[in-house]
Design a protein around this motif. Structure first.
Motif, PDB file in Angstrom:
ATOM      1  N   ASN A  43       8.521 -56.402 -11.584  1.00 25.78           N
ATOM      2  CA  ASN A  43       7.467 -57.105 -10.847  1.00 25.78           C
ATOM      3  C   ASN A  43       7.864 -58.558 -10.583  1.00 25.78           C
ATOM      4  O   ASN A  43       6.999 -59.411 -10.416  1.00 25.78           O
ATOM      5  CB  ASN A  43       6.182 -57.045 -11.678  1.00 25.78           C
ATOM      6  CG  ASN A  43       4.999 -57.587 -10.923  1.00 25.78           C
ATOM      7  OD1 ASN A  43       4.857 -57.356  -9.744  1.00 25.78           O
ATOM      8  ND2 ASN A  43       4.165 -58.333 -11.603  1.00 25.78           N
ATOM      9  N   SER A  47       5.283 -61.499  -8.679  1.00 25.40           N
ATOM     10  CA  SER A  47       4.718 -62.358  -9.726  1.00 25.40           C
ATOM     11  C   SER A  47       5.091 -63.819  -9.498  1.00 25.40           C
ATOM     12  O   SER A  47       4.266 -64.712  -9.700  1.00 25.40           O
ATOM     13  CB  SER A  47       5.204 -61.915 -11.105  1.00 25.40           C
ATOM     14  OG  SER A  47       4.712 -60.641 -11.404  1.00 25.40           O
ATOM     15  N   ALA A  70       1.862 -64.289 -15.307  1.00 24.12           N
ATOM     16  CA  ALA A  70       2.006 -63.648 -14.002  1.00 24.12           C
ATOM     17  C   ALA A  70       2.891 -62.406 -14.102  1.00 24.12           C
ATOM     18  O   ALA A  70       2.593 -61.365 -13.507  1.00 24.12           O
ATOM     19  CB  ALA A  70       2.585 -64.640 -12.992  1.00 24.12           C
ATOM     20  N   LEU A  71       3.969 -62.506 -14.860  1.00 26.60           N
ATOM     21  CA  LEU A  71       4.875 -61.369 -15.016  1.00 26.60           C
ATOM     22  C   LEU A  71       4.231 -60.246 -15.839  1.00 26.60           C
ATOM     23  O   LEU A  71       4.290 -59.078 -15.464  1.00 26.60           O
ATOM     24  CB  LEU A  71       6.176 -61.824 -15.680  1.00 26.60           C
ATOM     25  CG  LEU A  71       7.093 -62.670 -14.795  1.00 26.60           C
ATOM     26  CD1 LEU A  71       8.109 -63.426 -15.646  1.00 26.60           C
ATOM     27  CD2 LEU A  71       7.792 -61.790 -13.771  1.00 26.60           C
ATOM     28  N   ASN A  74       1.187 -58.517 -14.004  1.00 25.62           N
ATOM     29  CA  ASN A  74       1.471 -57.954 -12.696  1.00 25.62           C
ATOM     30  C   ASN A  74       0.684 -58.651 -11.578  1.00 25.62           C
ATOM     31  O   ASN A  74       0.083 -58.002 -10.738  1.00 25.62           O
ATOM     32  CB  ASN A  74       1.163 -56.445 -12.726  1.00 25.62           C
ATOM     33  CG  ASN A  74       1.878 -55.707 -11.632  1.00 25.62           C
ATOM     34  OD1 ASN A  74       2.865 -56.184 -11.088  1.00 25.62           O
ATOM     35  ND2 ASN A  74       1.388 -54.525 -11.307  1.00 25.62           N
ATOM     36  N   TRP A  75       0.709 -60.002 -11.583  1.00 28.39           N
ATOM     37  CA  TRP A  75       0.000 -60.751 -10.543  1.00 28.39           C
ATOM     38  C   TRP A  75       0.583 -60.415  -9.188  1.00 28.39           C
ATOM     39  O   TRP A  75       1.786 -60.226  -9.034  1.00 28.39           O
ATOM     40  CB  TRP A  75       0.129 -62.241 -10.775  1.00 28.39           C
ATOM     41  CG  TRP A  75      -0.669 -62.790 -11.911  1.00 28.39           C
ATOM     42  CD1 TRP A  75      -1.383 -62.103 -12.842  1.00 28.39           C
ATOM     43  CD2 TRP A  75      -0.810 -64.167 -12.250  1.00 28.39           C
ATOM     44  NE1 TRP A  75      -1.963 -62.963 -13.732  1.00 28.39           N
ATOM     45  CE2 TRP A  75      -1.622 -64.241 -13.392  1.00 28.39           C
ATOM     46  CE3 TRP A  75      -0.322 -65.346 -11.703  1.00 28.39           C
ATOM     47  CZ2 TRP A  75      -1.966 -65.447 -13.983  1.00 28.39           C
ATOM     48  CZ3 TRP A  75      -0.669 -66.555 -12.297  1.00 28.39           C
ATOM     49  CH2 TRP A  75      -1.484 -66.601 -13.429  1.00 28.39           C
TER      50      TRP A  75
END
Length: 182
Positions: A43, A47, A70-71, A74-75
């Motif tokens: 991702n 991300s 974020a990682l 899963n942003w």
């Protein structure tokens, strides 16, 4: 930066965004960040783009922690077609080489100039105002506030204005200025 265990595609993504992320304060030598990149490489690009969009709200105190979030979570970016291009100014962007006193004097002169040119000293006798404009009709946008908050000289004034005008719908949090949800 040693990401030798990643496949070349992921390394290219990191290299593509490396300069922008470092300007936002991300430190690639952080072991916790490296471990997260290894474990959540599937991702990586979305991300990073979502993290950069999030940074548009204001300068972050701990950018590595937000990139890790974020990682891990899963942003996804809101605007995939046009990924952000470093939208926030940092304190280093405002370094002009002048002393604090010189910058404050320049700021005072600028304020005086704006007051003289934008606000007439006498109201026009021909037009009688029908109603007073309310402050929320002249609400500054969040991006402008975030950029002004990045300047250490302007930050106290902007914070004071946000506290004095709750009708704008902004709140100062440890992560910067955020819009209140009504």
């Amino acid at each position: 930066m040693d990401f030798l265990e990643l496949d070349p595609g992921h390394i290219n993504i990191i290299l593509q965004y490396k300069i922008k992320l470092e300007k936002l304060g991300v430190k690639f030598d952080d072991e916790h960040l490296k471990e997260t990149i290894y474990n959540y490489a599937h991702n990586l690009e979305p991300s990073i783009q979502a993290f950069m969009e999030y940074c548009a709200k204001g300068q972050l105190e701990q950018p590595n922690e937000f990139l890790i979030k974020a990682l891990r979570y899963n942003w996804k970016p809101r605007n995939i077609a046009n990924p952000p291009d470093l939208p926030v100014f940092t304190a280093a962007d405002f370094d002009t080489g002048q002393t604090l006193e010189e910058r404050q004097e320049n700021y005072r002169r600028l304020c005086d100039l704006v007051k003289r040119s934008c606000h007439p000293s006498k109201p026009s006798p021909r037009f009688k105002p029908l109603r007073r404009l309310r402050l929320y009709d002249q609400r500054p946008d969040l991006t402008t506030i975030a950029q002004l908050m990045a300047d250490p000289i302007l930050r106290p004034e902007i914070e004071r204005a946000i506290f004095q005008h709750p009708e704008w719908g902004y709140e100062i949090t440890p992560n910067g200025v955020q819009e209140l949800e009504f």
